[in-house]
Scaffold this motif. Structure first.
Motif, mmCIF file in Angstrom:
data_model
loop_
_atom_site.group_PDB
_atom_site.id
_atom_site.type_symbol
_atom_site.label_atom_id
_atom_site.label_comp_id
_atom_site.label_asym_id
_atom_site.label_seq_id
_atom_site.Cartn_x
_atom_site.Cartn_y
_atom_site.Cartn_z
ATOM 1 N N GLY A 1 15.939 -15.370 -24.074
ATOM 2 C CA GLY A 1 17.374 -14.684 -24.508
ATOM 3 C C GLY A 1 16.965 -12.793 -24.604
ATOM 4 N N LYS A 2 16.315 -12.323 -24.376
ATOM 5 C CA LYS A 2 16.320 -11.407 -25.102
ATOM 6 C C LYS A 2 16.486 -10.107 -23.275
ATOM 7 N N GLY A 3 16.436 -8.702 -23.476
ATOM 8 C CA GLY A 3 16.701 -7.679 -22.530
ATOM 9 C C GLY A 3 15.272 -7.658 -22.221
ATOM 10 N N LEU A 4 15.290 -6.614 -21.642
ATOM 11 C CA LEU A 4 14.102 -6.119 -20.334
ATOM 12 C C LEU A 4 12.782 -5.211 -21.070
ATOM 13 N N GLU A 5 11.916 -4.847 -20.384
ATOM 14 C CA GLU A 5 11.090 -4.685 -21.259
ATOM 15 C C GLU A 5 10.135 -3.712 -19.671
ATOM 16 N N TRP A 6 10.334 -2.746 -19.587
ATOM 17 C CA TRP A 6 9.008 -2.022 -18.217
ATOM 18 C C TRP A 6 7.869 -2.375 -19.176
ATOM 19 N N VAL A 7 6.542 -2.831 -18.386
ATOM 20 C CA VAL A 7 5.164 -3.271 -19.223
ATOM 21 C C VAL A 7 4.305 -1.903 -18.977
ATOM 22 N N SER A 8 4.047 -1.630 -17.672
ATOM 23 C CA SER A 8 2.543 -1.437 -16.398
ATOM 24 C C SER A 8 3.099 -1.048 -15.308
ATOM 25 N N ILE A 9 2.557 0.187 -14.949
ATOM 26 C CA ILE A 9 2.377 0.602 -13.370
ATOM 27 C C ILE A 9 1.692 0.875 -13.124
ATOM 28 N N ILE A 10 1.466 0.752 -11.362
ATOM 29 C CA ILE A 10 -0.159 1.456 -11.067
ATOM 30 C C ILE A 10 0.048 2.056 -9.580
ATOM 31 N N ASN A 11 0.028 3.434 -9.688
ATOM 32 C CA ASN A 11 0.323 3.931 -8.703
ATOM 33 C C ASN A 11 -0.146 3.182 -7.360
ATOM 34 N N HIS A 12 0.546 3.749 -5.643
ATOM 35 C CA HIS A 12 -0.172 2.643 -4.879
ATOM 36 C C HIS A 12 -1.218 2.771 -3.969
ATOM 37 N N SER A 13 -2.154 3.865 -4.847
ATOM 38 C CA SER A 13 -3.906 3.560 -4.267
ATOM 39 C C SER A 13 -4.438 2.703 -5.388
ATOM 40 N N GLY A 14 -4.125 2.579 -6.570
ATOM 41 C CA GLY A 14 -4.485 2.167 -7.444
ATOM 42 C C GLY A 14 -4.790 2.843 -8.837
ATOM 43 N N GLY A 15 -5.400 3.838 -8.747
ATOM 44 C CA GLY A 15 -5.148 4.828 -10.146
ATOM 45 C C GLY A 15 -4.385 5.166 -10.312
ATOM 46 N N THR A 16 -4.603 6.229 -11.557
ATOM 47 C CA THR A 16 -3.300 6.834 -12.945
ATOM 48 C C THR A 16 -1.926 5.242 -13.449
ATOM 49 N N PRO A 17 -2.509 4.649 -14.082
ATOM 50 C CA PRO A 17 -1.936 3.355 -14.343
ATOM 51 C C PRO A 17 -2.003 3.533 -15.362
ATOM 52 N N TYR A 18 -0.426 3.450 -16.077
ATOM 53 C CA TYR A 18 0.313 3.433 -17.495
ATOM 54 C C TYR A 18 1.362 2.470 -17.837
ATOM 55 N N TYR A 19 1.316 2.338 -19.196
ATOM 56 C CA TYR A 19 1.558 0.980 -20.001
ATOM 57 C C TYR A 19 2.597 1.512 -21.283
ATOM 58 N N SER B 1 0.954 -1.062 -0.158
ATOM 59 C CA SER B 1 -0.035 0.044 -0.428
ATOM 60 C C SER B 1 0.748 1.313 0.403
ATOM 61 N N HIS B 2 2.371 0.988 0.158
ATOM 62 C CA HIS B 2 3.224 2.019 0.593
ATOM 63 C C HIS B 2 3.952 2.454 -0.779
ATOM 64 N N TYR B 3 3.628 1.714 -1.955
ATOM 65 C CA TYR B 3 4.653 1.636 -2.843
ATOM 66 C C TYR B 3 3.250 1.265 -4.351
ATOM 67 N N ALA B 4 3.913 2.435 -5.475
ATOM 68 C CA ALA B 4 3.609 2.054 -6.557
ATOM 69 C C ALA B 4 4.099 0.383 -7.028
ATOM 70 N N MET B 5 3.767 -0.186 -8.327
ATOM 71 C CA MET B 5 4.633 -1.501 -8.354
ATOM 72 C C MET B 5 3.988 -1.880 -10.262
ATOM 73 N N HIS B 6 5.015 -1.869 -10.648
ATOM 74 C CA HIS B 6 5.497 -2.521 -12.220
ATOM 75 C C HIS B 6 5.017 -3.961 -12.620
ATOM 76 N N TRP B 7 4.905 -3.864 -13.740
ATOM 77 C CA TRP B 7 5.415 -5.878 -14.727
ATOM 78 C C TRP B 7 6.027 -5.005 -15.225
ATOM 79 N N VAL B 8 7.394 -6.316 -15.594
ATOM 80 C CA VAL B 8 8.108 -5.690 -16.211
ATOM 81 C C VAL B 8 8.185 -6.893 -17.146
#
Lengths: 127, 108
Positions: A42-60, A30-37
């Motif tokens: 065999g490849k590198g890292l790709e950021w997928v999505s973020i959600i803020n601590h309260s569940g609002g304002t996701p980005y993709y 509840s204190h942290y934004a969380m992401h999926w990567v």
């Protein structure tokens, strides 16, 4: 022990759907934004999505916008990634990741750096 | 979207050597750059954030420097456990945040 544990990955046909879960232990999300990567084989890292601590304002990432939906249940200490219209290009290990920032009351800081990673759950899209 | 390029793609060194890894951004990222280490079969680990700040528990042999578009990760004396792939990541412009393609440090 502070950790993130993903589940829900597997083999799915093109056009199919999956729901990934990420259960946190040892701390409250509840204190942290969380992401999926994600990381294709065999490849590198790709950021997928973020959600803020309260569940609002996701980005993709543009590559998943409109097909993947991030959500969270702070009472269950769990983050989710609903995946639909999957294509072979979505084949990857999906990591649940904690943001290094912190929220306390109304003061929040999202760092967009990743200081705790789960072990990942593999998603394979294939016919 | 800011594109990060890393060089070299592979760095072949011996334990005890000094490793110098480069990351170049397609536009100014100020000091908003991080470095991660990923060992085979393991998850990435945050080493450095905001160009030069070591993350918790990271040994002092790891250091970061740079500004603007050019950044460096230096490992002063390679330990056996340091042979891994290293990724840079920018957070100056989001979304999306982006990663570089990685530099593999392997044993010469």
């Amino acid at each position: 022990e502070v950790q993130l544990l993903e589940s829900g990955g597997g083999l799915v046909q093109p056009g199919g759907s999956l729901r990934l879960s990420c259960a946190a232990s040892g701390f409250s999300i509840s204190h942290y934004a969380m992401h999926w990567v994600r990381q294709a084989p065999g490849k590198g890292l790709e950021w997928v999505s973020i959600i803020n601590h309260s569940g609002g304002t996701p980005y993709y990432a543009d590559s998943v916008k409109g097909r993947l939906t991030i959500s969270r249940d702070n009472s269950e200490n769990t983050v989710y990634l609903q995946m639909s219209s999957l294509g072979v290009e979505d084949t990857a290990v999906y990591y649940c990741v904690k943001d290094r920032g912190y929220c306390s009351g109304t003061r929040c800081y999202t760092s967009w750096y990743f200081d705790l990673w789960g072990r990942g759950t593999p998603v394979t899209v294939s016919s | 979207e800011i594109v990060l390029t890393q060089s070299p793609a592979t760095l072949s060194l011996s334990p005890g050597d000094r490793a110098t890894l480069s990351c170049r951004a397609s536009q100014n990222v100020n000091n908003y750059l991080a470095w991660y280490q990923q060992k085979p079969g393991q998850t990435p680990r945050l080493l450095i954030y905001d160009t030069s700040n070591r993350a918790a528990g990271i040994p002092a042999r790891f250091s970061g420097s740079g500004s603007g578009t050019d950044f460096t990760l230096t490992i002063s004396s390679l330990e056996p456990e340091d042979f891994a792939v290293y990724y840079c990541q920018q957070r100056a412009s989001w979304p999306p945040i982006t990663f570089g393609p990685g530099t593999k440090v392997d044993v010469k």
